[in-house]
Design a protein around this motif. Sequence first.
Motif, PDB file in Angstrom:
ATOM      1  N   LYS A  87       0.826  -1.206   0.000  1.00 10.67           N
ATOM      2  CA  LYS A  87       0.000   0.000   0.000  1.00 10.67           C
ATOM      3  C   LYS A  87       0.864   1.261   0.000  1.00 10.67           C
ATOM      4  O   LYS A  87       0.534   2.250  -0.662  1.00 10.67           O
ATOM      5  CB  LYS A  87      -0.928  -0.001   1.214  1.00 10.67           C
ATOM      6  CG  LYS A  87      -2.036  -1.044   1.149  1.00 10.67           C
ATOM      7  CD  LYS A  87      -2.918  -0.991   2.391  1.00 10.67           C
ATOM      8  CE  LYS A  87      -4.049  -2.009   2.300  1.00 10.67           C
ATOM      9  NZ  LYS A  87      -4.918  -1.988   3.504  1.00 10.67           N
ATOM     10  N   THR A  88       1.957   1.221   0.749  1.00 15.49           N
ATOM     11  CA  THR A  88       2.850   2.386   0.819  1.00 15.49           C
ATOM     12  C   THR A  88       3.483   2.671  -0.531  1.00 15.49           C
ATOM     13  O   THR A  88       3.559   3.835  -0.966  1.00 15.49           O
ATOM     14  CB  THR A  88       3.949   2.152   1.877  1.00 15.49           C
ATOM     15  OG1 THR A  88       3.351   1.895   3.145  1.00 15.49           O
ATOM     16  CG2 THR A  88       4.849   3.376   1.980  1.00 15.49           C
ATOM     17  N   ILE A  89       3.957   1.634  -1.209  1.00 13.26           N
ATOM     18  CA  ILE A  89       4.627   1.819  -2.498  1.00 13.26           C
ATOM     19  C   ILE A  89       3.688   2.438  -3.526  1.00 13.26           C
ATOM     20  O   ILE A  89       4.045   3.414  -4.203  1.00 13.26           O
ATOM     21  CB  ILE A  89       5.172   0.470  -3.010  1.00 13.26           C
ATOM     22  CG1 ILE A  89       6.336   0.005  -2.138  1.00 13.26           C
ATOM     23  CG2 ILE A  89       5.610   0.582  -4.474  1.00 13.26           C
ATOM     24  CD1 ILE A  89       6.812  -1.394  -2.441  1.00 13.26           C
ATOM     25  N   PHE A 100       1.141  -1.035 -12.209  1.00 12.56           N
ATOM     26  CA  PHE A 100       0.284   0.090 -12.591  1.00 12.56           C
ATOM     27  C   PHE A 100      -1.184  -0.201 -12.291  1.00 12.56           C
ATOM     28  O   PHE A 100      -1.986   0.716 -12.098  1.00 12.56           O
ATOM     29  CB  PHE A 100       0.459   0.403 -14.081  1.00 12.56           C
ATOM     30  CG  PHE A 100       1.723   1.152 -14.395  1.00 12.56           C
ATOM     31  CD1 PHE A 100       1.823   2.514 -14.130  1.00 12.56           C
ATOM     32  CD2 PHE A 100       2.817   0.498 -14.948  1.00 12.56           C
ATOM     33  CE1 PHE A 100       2.989   3.206 -14.408  1.00 12.56           C
ATOM     34  CE2 PHE A 100       3.984   1.182 -15.238  1.00 12.56           C
ATOM     35  CZ  PHE A 100       4.076   2.541 -14.961  1.00 12.56           C
ATOM     36  N   LYS A 101      -1.551  -1.486 -12.231  1.00 13.27           N
ATOM     37  CA  LYS A 101      -2.937  -1.854 -11.944  1.00 13.27           C
ATOM     38  C   LYS A 101      -3.340  -1.510 -10.515  1.00 13.27           C
ATOM     39  O   LYS A 101      -4.525  -1.335 -10.223  1.00 13.27           O
ATOM     40  CB  LYS A 101      -3.121  -3.352 -12.182  1.00 13.27           C
ATOM     41  CG  LYS A 101      -2.966  -3.776 -13.637  1.00 13.27           C
ATOM     42  CD  LYS A 101      -3.167  -5.268 -13.784  1.00 13.27           C
ATOM     43  CE  LYS A 101      -2.994  -5.706 -15.240  1.00 13.27           C
ATOM     44  NZ  LYS A 101      -3.180  -7.182 -15.393  1.00 13.27           N
ATOM     45  N   LYS A 102      -2.355  -1.427  -9.624  1.00 11.96           N
ATOM     46  CA  LYS A 102      -2.656  -1.171  -8.208  1.00 11.96           C
ATOM     47  C   LYS A 102      -2.447   0.304  -7.826  1.00 11.96           C
ATOM     48  O   LYS A 102      -2.561   0.652  -6.650  1.00 11.96           O
ATOM     49  CB  LYS A 102      -1.770  -2.047  -7.325  1.00 11.96           C
ATOM     50  CG  LYS A 102      -2.006  -3.532  -7.476  1.00 11.96           C
ATOM     51  CD  LYS A 102      -1.104  -4.324  -6.532  1.00 11.96           C
ATOM     52  CE  LYS A 102      -1.340  -5.820  -6.670  1.00 11.96           C
ATOM     53  NZ  LYS A 102      -0.443  -6.598  -5.761  1.00 11.96           N
ATOM     54  N   ILE A 103      -2.131   1.140  -8.786  1.00 14.07           N
ATOM     55  CA  ILE A 103      -1.827   2.535  -8.466  1.00 14.07           C
ATOM     56  C   ILE A 103      -3.059   3.231  -7.889  1.00 14.07           C
ATOM     57  O   ILE A 103      -4.198   2.981  -8.306  1.00 14.07           O
ATOM     58  CB  ILE A 103      -1.306   3.276  -9.716  1.00 14.07           C
ATOM     59  CG1 ILE A 103      -0.564   4.544  -9.318  1.00 14.07           C
ATOM     60  CG2 ILE A 103      -2.430   3.574 -10.695  1.00 14.07           C
ATOM     61  CD1 ILE A 103       0.274   5.137 -10.426  1.00 14.07           C
ATOM     62  N   ASP A 121      -4.161   5.039  -0.858  1.00 16.81           N
ATOM     63  CA  ASP A 121      -4.771   4.430   0.325  1.00 16.81           C
ATOM     64  C   ASP A 121      -4.890   5.523   1.392  1.00 16.81           C
ATOM     65  O   ASP A 121      -3.905   6.205   1.712  1.00 16.81           O
ATOM     66  CB  ASP A 121      -3.891   3.288   0.844  1.00 16.81           C
ATOM     67  CG  ASP A 121      -4.467   2.647   2.097  1.00 16.81           C
ATOM     68  OD1 ASP A 121      -5.286   1.728   1.968  1.00 16.81           O
ATOM     69  OD2 ASP A 121      -4.072   3.078   3.202  1.00 16.81           O
ATOM     70  N   ILE A 122      -6.069   5.711   1.911  1.00 18.99           N
ATOM     71  CA  ILE A 122      -6.323   6.834   2.822  1.00 18.99           C
ATOM     72  C   ILE A 122      -5.434   6.780   4.058  1.00 18.99           C
ATOM     73  O   ILE A 122      -4.818   7.782   4.451  1.00 18.99           O
ATOM     74  CB  ILE A 122      -7.807   6.862   3.250  1.00 18.99           C
ATOM     75  CG1 ILE A 122      -8.711   7.060   2.026  1.00 18.99           C
ATOM     76  CG2 ILE A 122      -8.034   7.996   4.255  1.00 18.99           C
ATOM     77  CD1 ILE A 122      -8.442   8.344   1.258  1.00 18.99           C
ATOM     78  N   ASN A 123      -5.329   5.611   4.701  1.00 23.82           N
ATOM     79  CA  ASN A 123      -4.535   5.504   5.927  1.00 23.82           C
ATOM     80  C   ASN A 123      -3.047   5.747   5.662  1.00 23.82           C
ATOM     81  O   ASN A 123      -2.376   6.433   6.430  1.00 23.82           O
ATOM     82  CB  ASN A 123      -4.742   4.127   6.564  1.00 23.82           C
ATOM     83  CG  ASN A 123      -6.151   3.935   7.102  1.00 23.82           C
ATOM     84  OD1 ASN A 123      -6.807   4.892   7.495  1.00 23.82           O
ATOM     85  ND2 ASN A 123      -6.622   2.695   7.099  1.00 23.82           N
ATOM     86  N   ILE A 124      -2.546   5.170   4.574  1.00 16.45           N
ATOM     87  CA  ILE A 124      -1.131   5.342   4.243  1.00 16.45           C
ATOM     88  C   ILE A 124      -0.864   6.788   3.826  1.00 16.45           C
ATOM     89  O   ILE A 124       0.153   7.377   4.214  1.00 16.45           O
ATOM     90  CB  ILE A 124      -0.707   4.373   3.122  1.00 16.45           C
ATOM     91  CG1 ILE A 124      -0.846   2.923   3.581  1.00 16.45           C
ATOM     92  CG2 ILE A 124       0.716   4.672   2.673  1.00 16.45           C
ATOM     93  CD1 ILE A 124       0.055   2.550   4.741  1.00 16.45           C
ATOM     94  N   THR A 125      -1.775   7.363   3.051  1.00 14.46           N
ATOM     95  CA  THR A 125      -1.609   8.767   2.639  1.00 14.46           C
ATOM     96  C   THR A 125      -1.551   9.673   3.857  1.00 14.46           C
ATOM     97  O   THR A 125      -0.715  10.578   3.937  1.00 14.46           O
ATOM     98  CB  THR A 125      -2.775   9.210   1.726  1.00 14.46           C
ATOM     99  OG1 THR A 125      -2.815   8.370   0.574  1.00 14.46           O
ATOM    100  CG2 THR A 125      -2.611  10.658   1.302  1.00 14.46           C
TER     101      THR A 125
END
Length: 461
Positions: free
Chosen positions: A95-97, A228-231, A234-238
């Motif tokens: 999620k971070t990446i 690129f499909k997972k780009i 994520d609210i918590n990570i952001t």
Amino acid sequence: MSDMKKEINMCEGPVLSQLLRLTIPLMLSSVLQLVFNAADIIVVGNFASKNSLAAVGSTTALVNLMTNLFLGLSVSVNVLTARFSGAGSKEKIQKTIHTAITLSVICGLLLTLLGIIFAPQLLKLMNTPDNILRLSSTYLRIYFTGMIPMMVYNFGSSVLRSKGDTKRPLLYLSAAGVVNVILNLIFVIVLKMDVAGVGLATAISQAVSAALIINCLMKEEEAFRFSFKKIGLDINITTAILKIGIPAGIQGVIFSLSNVVIQSSINGFGEIVIAGSAAAASIEGFVWVSMNSFSQGALTFMSRNIGAGKFSRLNRIAIVSCACAAATGLILGNSVFIFGKQLLSIYDSRPDVIEAGLTRMLIVCCFYCTCGLMDCIVGNIRGMGYAVTPTIISLIGACGLRILWILTVFRIPQFHTQHMLFASYPVSWIITFIAHLICFRFMRKKFPREDRSVTKTTSAS
């Protein structure tokens, strides 16, 4: 080379040797990144019009001011990825990446628009002389077309650095650096494009480094692999990235703001001093990034060890990293001053420009070790997860003092000299380091002295 050989075990064994394994490639990467800018300055100083060096040099402080806020977010990407890696949380690493790469594109786009639209107005606010304003605006606008790839590279390399891999980012920058130098020579010497040529060469080289880092992440092991499909965000990570990154970015902006004020004062001394200061600042940059690599290394080590519950290593990491940063600054800073005339002549052979550059180097380079100490202790504090407090200290200690110095001491007629202007740097470094050191001792008490075991998990909090 296997992934295991690329990674460094930061949680066991001697700190010094492991820190050097991480920071030396990082140091070389940072130095190579500066070669991009140095190549610009050297080429325009020797092969372009007489005011081109001053035009490119006058934009440096402004570029740093505009980019540091967003580059601060890449610091938090390093902290979070290292923390999650130490704790063994693969889902959070993923999620971070993908959140980080998405943010890098957004940040780069914002910077591109700001730079292209407002370049002349911002340069005028810095008292840029009229005879170099057009050249400076042209260079700045073209330079900022490369902001998206610049951000992608920095965020992506932060991910690799979090697991101890600093060698591949070095290789990618090497490739981009070769492209930059070749294009500089073609655009300026052959095609006579002047400052537009060096700006375009830098933008293209940034795109090369970004493409290489993305390609690398797409081939990584499962936890660190980019798709690129997972780009997406994520609210918590952001939120976590912004919580750590915005204060770090604000500190960078504040430092740059004080440097903009100093650059505005430098501009008041005319084109010769601007050119000399630009050349000296370029040389100083190589010393600074060498010291700062230990700050970044300390940040990664701190985050990784805290994530793994290795609290007994925290003091050693702080002491070793700060000692390395200070020694690097002491040796390199005084060395570049001793050979300052020869180094400055590479940029511009005019005696008055060299003399102006030596004036700056006498004050800044000889005391640079104190800057290394200040930056490195901040890296340790940020690695512990604290971002707001060091920002406030830097706001008051370093930046506030510099601006106060210029508004008071520097305005006294007998002190209105280049020497007194540049003296604001070492004074602020020393005072701010002492304040950060007190802060570190207080923050360290919030962590246990003994290690604890960490149960590895793949669940998201």
